[in-house]
Design an enzyme around this catalytic site. Sequence first.
Site, PDB file in Angstrom:
ATOM      1  N   CYS A  96      -9.904  -3.352 -10.218  1.00 12.41           N
ATOM      2  CA  CYS A  96      -9.460  -2.131  -9.538  1.00 12.41           C
ATOM      3  C   CYS A  96      -8.090  -2.314  -8.896  1.00 12.41           C
ATOM      4  O   CYS A  96      -7.606  -1.419  -8.213  1.00 12.41           O
ATOM      5  CB  CYS A  96     -10.488  -1.664  -8.514  1.00 12.41           C
ATOM      6  SG  CYS A  96     -10.711  -2.817  -7.156  1.00 12.41           S
ATOM      7  N   ASP A  99      -4.583  -8.333  -4.207  1.00  8.32           N
ATOM      8  CA  ASP A  99      -4.730  -9.399  -3.219  1.00  8.32           C
ATOM      9  C   ASP A  99      -4.992 -10.747  -3.878  1.00  8.32           C
ATOM     10  O   ASP A  99      -4.573 -11.783  -3.355  1.00  8.32           O
ATOM     11  CB  ASP A  99      -5.867  -9.062  -2.243  1.00  8.32           C
ATOM     12  CG  ASP A  99      -5.385  -8.101  -1.171  1.00  8.32           C
ATOM     13  OD1 ASP A  99      -4.297  -8.343  -0.615  1.00  8.32           O
ATOM     14  OD2 ASP A  99      -6.069  -7.097  -0.906  1.00  8.32           O
ATOM     15  N   GLU A 139     -11.082 -10.924  -4.405  1.00  7.79           N
ATOM     16  CA  GLU A 139      -9.640 -10.846  -4.160  1.00  7.79           C
ATOM     17  C   GLU A 139      -9.120 -12.043  -3.387  1.00  7.79           C
ATOM     18  O   GLU A 139      -7.958 -12.094  -3.010  1.00  7.79           O
ATOM     19  CB  GLU A 139      -9.263  -9.521  -3.482  1.00  7.79           C
ATOM     20  CG  GLU A 139     -10.156  -9.081  -2.368  1.00  7.79           C
ATOM     21  CD  GLU A 139      -9.893  -7.644  -1.893  1.00  7.79           C
ATOM     22  OE1 GLU A 139      -8.908  -7.020  -2.294  1.00  7.79           O
ATOM     23  OE2 GLU A 139     -10.699  -7.174  -1.079  1.00  7.79           O
ATOM     24  N   HIS A 142       0.816  -1.216   0.000  1.00  7.16           N
ATOM     25  CA  HIS A 142       0.000   0.000   0.000  1.00  7.16           C
ATOM     26  C   HIS A 142       0.846   1.262   0.000  1.00  7.16           C
ATOM     27  O   HIS A 142       0.417   2.306  -0.493  1.00  7.16           O
ATOM     28  CB  HIS A 142      -1.018  -0.049   1.139  1.00  7.16           C
ATOM     29  CG  HIS A 142      -2.158  -0.958   0.802  1.00  7.16           C
ATOM     30  ND1 HIS A 142      -2.175  -2.276   1.173  1.00  7.16           N
ATOM     31  CD2 HIS A 142      -3.254  -0.754   0.033  1.00  7.16           C
ATOM     32  CE1 HIS A 142      -3.269  -2.842   0.671  1.00  7.16           C
ATOM     33  NE2 HIS A 142      -3.937  -1.942  -0.020  1.00  7.16           N
TER      34      HIS A 142
HETATM   35  C1  PEP Z   1      -6.644  -5.180  -4.514  1.00  3.87           C
HETATM   36  O1  PEP Z   1      -6.411  -5.992  -3.632  1.00  3.87           O
HETATM   37  O2  PEP Z   1      -6.361  -5.368  -5.710  1.00  3.87           O
HETATM   38  C2  PEP Z   1      -7.271  -3.895  -4.183  1.00  3.87           C
HETATM   39  C3  PEP Z   1      -7.671  -3.054  -5.113  1.00  3.87           C
HETATM   40  O3  PEP Z   1      -7.373  -3.569  -2.878  1.00  3.87           O
HETATM   41  P1  PEP Z   1      -6.134  -3.083  -1.995  1.00  3.87           P
HETATM   42  O4  PEP Z   1      -4.983  -2.844  -2.916  1.00  3.87           O
HETATM   43  O5  PEP Z   1      -6.542  -1.853  -1.285  1.00  3.87           O
HETATM   44  O6  PEP Z   1      -5.904  -4.236  -1.071  1.00  3.87           O
HETATM   45 MG    MG Z   2      -7.287  -5.745  -1.705  1.00  2.00          MG
END
Ligand code: PEP
Ligand code: MG
Length: 585
Positions: free
Chosen positions: A525, A478, A454, A210
């Site tokens: 996403c 994920d 995910e 992140h």
């Molecule tokens: C993902 O896991 O691809 C996602 C968009 O959520 P995050 O990156 O916030 O875990």
């Molecule tokens: Mg995620």
Amino acid sequence: MTFSVHGLAVSRGIAIGRAVLVASSRADVAHYFIDATKTAEEIQRLRVARDAVSEEITRVQRDLPKDAPHELSALLDVHLMLLQDEQLISGVKHWINDRLYNAEWALTTQYEIIARQFDDMEDEYLRERKADLEQVVERMLGFMKGVASPVLPTPSTGGRAPRQQDLLLDDTMDVPLVLVAHDISPADMLQFKQSLFVGFATDVGGRTSHTAIVARSLDIPAVVGARSASQLIEQDDWVIIDGDAGVLIVDPSPIILAEYGFKQRQGELERQRLNRLLNTPALTLDGQKVELLANIEMPDDTAGAVSVGAQGVGLFRSEFLFMGRSKLPDEQEQYLAYRKAVEGMKGLPVTIRTVDIGSDKPLDKLAGRTQDGQLNPALGLRAIRWSLADPPMFLTQLRAILRAAAHGPVHLLVPMLAHGSEIRHTLSLLDFARAELDNKGIAYGPVKLGAMIEIPAAALTLKLFLKYFDFLSIGTNDLIQYTLAIDRADEAVAHLYDPCHPAVLRLIADTIAECNAQGKGVSVCGEMAGDTSMTRLLLGMGLRSFSMHPSQILAVKQQVLRADTGKLQRWAQEVLASDEPAAML
Ligand code: PEP
Ligand code: MG
């Protein structure tokens, strides 16, 4: 002497600047330039803090009980001595007078320099004095935090490309700065959004950690997983951050500088070229409409999304409202934040994901809900699991989202679901939140309901999900992590974090196909959506909705405009059948 450090490329472009080493624990210290006429005031602020801490320590020492061990008093003597240390004081003055750093920044910068000297000491006793110095500095920082700065921050130089003359003006404040740290939490990274740094480098982290995601959202060059960069690079070194190749070049020679200066200008030209696509509709060569949405972390990010022509927000990571603070946001604060995002998108849909706390997105310790000691946080109480474990907290968020939906189109997205029981529990709490608002006569709006895919278990039970949800959003970050058992934030296994693993591609393709067959919305996403090397494959799999950082939207649009989905569909089937899909991209 020039040397290079290799890491992972996370945010494109070239940054050239002087290194500012920031300790992870101090990333939240204010960093700004003061006005050149205010240096005396800034030094005075430090003096006041030092005197106050001195007095406090002296008082504590005086009030020590008679039977207190002698060592305690001796230790306080050491602290008093460190407060008067000439190297600390003269160094701090240098950063304020010559570089116009604010007092806190000057203090932590000088602390880092002295701390390294302690680390290098042979004598164990002396080495351990680093901890004392740290305590003294922390006390001063704490004191200054409670005292309003008399010097207002001046506008930063952040974001602009360094000019050639900057590189020659050795000792002026107008020198571009790059941040180098062992690690930075996602919440601290977010604080640098308005900051003066033109690039970032950290020792740890994976491509989709992140911290890397936030760095990418800042749209400035960044390299993570550069192992010992923060040890090898010294305060004030000149550093080139090559965010395309994932390389740091330290103390570059004039020839190397010239070469990277050229690359930097090329990058700038490429961006200008992409800007011409702003008003071009995202249609493939064979006339297929493609939706390009934005991922945001904070309500203010909607301005950037609108400016690149995003057709909505496909992922608002609401957890960023919860992180880096001592108290969780209440319903009103959340409602105002979500409403701001909705209004910022001017009638375009906003997909608000319920909080995804946990794993590499921890809450602040002071929030009183830390998850220290979890054996395996990525597999632990994260995202919807955390929300369902605390219904009052979750209901607060659900009510806030429902209320924001009265102001424009809102989609509510639930992260990390895997079980039918979790789905049903979530939906019953949503009904409960609506009933609560009804009982109080508070207005709210309709929401479309979506689930993140995910976890492989979710991708393998799509029929269950599609029974309850209006749309699905594939979180590839994920999905890759959980399919391949690779921690997305661990640079040690980053080479195995493979978006093109046949198992990953199969889960993505099946999810898209099932949604398309049932006429349900589906988007991606995760970071894959903004990776231009994956656009053609995702289009070939049938994807027509991509959500990514605003900075990637025009580059992905360029790929869309060049694509023929009829041809790509056949090719995607070949890629999916291959043992080595990456070689075919
Ligand atoms: C993902 O896991 O691809 C996602 C968009 O959520 P995050 O990156 O916030 O875990
Ligand atoms: Mg995620």
